[in-house]
Write an enzyme that holds these catalytic residues in place. Structure first.
Site, PDB file in Angstrom:
ATOM      1  N   GLU A 208       0.828  -1.208   0.000  1.00  0.00           N
ATOM      2  CA  GLU A 208       0.000   0.000   0.000  1.00  0.00           C
ATOM      3  C   GLU A 208       0.860   1.255   0.000  1.00  0.00           C
ATOM      4  O   GLU A 208       0.380   2.325  -0.379  1.00  0.00           O
ATOM      5  CB  GLU A 208      -0.954  -0.015   1.198  1.00  0.00           C
ATOM      6  CG  GLU A 208      -2.110  -1.006   1.092  1.00  0.00           C
ATOM      7  CD  GLU A 208      -1.745  -2.450   1.431  1.00  0.00           C
ATOM      8  OE1 GLU A 208      -0.548  -2.705   1.750  1.00  0.00           O
ATOM      9  OE2 GLU A 208      -2.630  -3.324   1.374  1.00  0.00           O
ATOM     10  N   ASP A 257     -16.256   0.940  17.182  1.00  0.00           N
ATOM     11  CA  ASP A 257     -15.805   0.920  15.793  1.00  0.00           C
ATOM     12  C   ASP A 257     -16.733   1.767  14.915  1.00  0.00           C
ATOM     13  O   ASP A 257     -17.549   2.539  15.413  1.00  0.00           O
ATOM     14  CB  ASP A 257     -15.651  -0.529  15.295  1.00  0.00           C
ATOM     15  CG  ASP A 257     -14.524  -0.637  14.261  1.00  0.00           C
ATOM     16  OD1 ASP A 257     -14.530   0.128  13.281  1.00  0.00           O
ATOM     17  OD2 ASP A 257     -13.623  -1.477  14.429  1.00  0.00           O
TER      18      ASP A 257
HETATM   19 MN    MN Z   1      -2.768  -5.311   1.841  1.00  0.00          MN
END
Ligand code: MN
Length: 452
Positions: A208, A257
């Site tokens: 990423e 969350d």
């Molecule tokens: Mn990943």
């Protein structure tokens, strides 16, 4: 141009009146989260004086689509293309010897950092803005970068929530190789492109960092950590060099969350911080769970993927929204120009396949604004018949975050609502009537002493 970093971006926002500073002393417990959550859709914020620590806190950086687009230097119409292009063409990130984050190297003491306690029933401070990077033990050229919440247990221990995705897979690979630990870099205080890339659905095996580097036109630089085998952004504010202790599990939670509800408390791996790298005048970055920033960072890349998937089956799709009320994660509204009966139902199926956490999809005609949920509801009220227009799919895999789903098995029930006008009925019956306007009425209204 200056190197992309959290602080450069904050300065830019401040110059453009999109960020502000709070000079009063505030506490990490509830006070910073409360103010940030109120301000987040409008402004990013820096808290200069924190009661519990000497380090200032920046928060709400990516709390609006506008600010995320500003960070990527694009208009909103180009946002999906920018994200999809970066996912398809990651650009190898350069590794450099030195970086600002190496200005200070010190023994770990998590108590020094202004780590927030967010919600009423929280029992622990949580780091929520950190990106975790780990090399694949099978191929160290490639790393995974992802965002995980970290529960602070003491000066050098954290609990990490690892859902069964890529970091989980790396932990399994390490275990299969007979290892007890996996080295990680926990980087805090990064440019929005890095956070957006770290929360995007890049396939396993893609770093990423390289997705972020494409978004940043090749300007991201990484360093090798000094005490663990992991790479991290060279101009992060703070890096905790750490190891996941693969065989030591601790209770993780309670934590709120993306749904705004408390997630289940589970046994999760323990993390040991072995060393800290940081800038001399480092800034801590906070991210409010279930706030706009959390939803946008998690949802935007998925929204882009849904848009792409729907466009493949219905090229006349106009807009796609993961709605705020749907936690930026569970509900999708799609507007499109239906050309053949069935287009709308195909769009529903495409949305489910593009983002497996989606629970409800509403499809509307192109005259309905996906950002105006009152109008979306109006379409449901006047264009939808449940016996014809509802698709129900039972016992499918959904989000582990939805408290109404079977959280043990991950099974849920999904539904698609086709609120488009049937093509075999006269369109006029369904169109909203308008009162004609002229210059005179406009002038009269504009002279009134209030804003409509
Ligand atoms: Mn990943």
């Amino acid at each position: 141009m200056k190197k992309p970093s959290l602080r450069e971006f904050f300065n830019l926002l401040e110059k453009e009146n999109k960020a502000l500073r709070i000079k009063e002393e505030v506490s990490v417990k509830f006070e910073i989260p409360f103010i940030t959550k109120k301000l987040e859709p409008y402004k990013a914020v820096m808290f200069e004086k924190v009661k519990e620590a000497k380090i200032p806190v920046v928060a709400g950086i990516c709390g609006s689509r506008e600010r995320i687009c500003r960070a990527l230097n694009i208009n909103e119409e180009k946002l999906y293309d920018k994200i999809l292009e970066a996912l398809k063409n990651p650009l190898k990130t350069k590794i450099v010897e030195d970086g600002e984050v190496k200005e200070v190297k010190e023994k770990p003491n998590l108590k020094k950092f202004p780590i927030l306690i967010h919600y009423n029933c929280d029992k622990y401070p949580y780091v929520t803005s950190a990106i975790i990077s780990a090399k694949n033990p099978d191929n160290e050229e490639v790393e995974n970068v992802s965002i995980h919440r970290l529960q602070v247990l003491d000066e050098k221990h954290l609990a990490i929530r690892i859902v069964p995705r890529h970091l989980y897979k790396l932990c399994q690979i390490a275990k299969d190789k007979g290892k007890n630990t996996l080295d990680i870099a926990i980087s805090i205080g990064n440019h929005p492109a890095i956070l957006l890339a770290a929360s995007s659905p890049a396939p396993f095996g893609v770093s990423e960092f390289d997705v972020a580097n494409r978004m940043l036109n090749g300007e991201l630089k990484l360093i090798e950590c000094e005490n663990v085998n992991a790479r991290a952004p060279a101009n992060s504010e703070i890096i905790f060099e750490a190891r996941i202790l693969l065989n030591k599990l601790v209770e993780e939670g309670p934590f709120v969350d993306i749904t705004g509800t408390y997630d289940a408390v589970r046994l999760q791996p323990l993390v040991e911080v072995v060393n800290v790298l940081r800038r001399n005048d480092c800034i801590y970055q906070a991210l409010i769970p279930a706030g706009f920033e959390h939803k946008l960072l998690m949802g935007l890349a998925r929204e882009a993927k849904i848009w792409e998937a729907v466009r493949n089956v219905v090229p006349t799709v106009k807009a796609v929204r993961l709605t705020d009320g749907g936690c930026g994660w569970l509900h999708v509204v799609i507007s499109l120009k239906k050309q053949i009966e069935g287009d709308s139902k195909n769009a529903i199926l495409a949305a489910f396949s593009a983002h497996p956490s989606v629970k409800h999809v509403i499809v509307v005609d192109e005259d309905i604004d996906v950002d105006n949920l009152s109008t979306v509801e109006w379409a449901l009220a006047t264009r939808f018949q449940a016996d014809e227009d509802l698709i129900i799919i039972k016992n499918v895999r959904g989000s582990s975050l939805d408290p109404s789903a079977e959280q043990e098995t991950g099974l849920t029930c999904k539904a698609g609502f086709d609120a488009t006008i049937p093509l075999n009925k006269p369109k006029e019956k369904f169109e909203k009537a308008k009162i004609p306007e002229n210059q005179k009425v406009k002038d009269i209204l504009s002279k009134l002493n209030f804003k409509i």
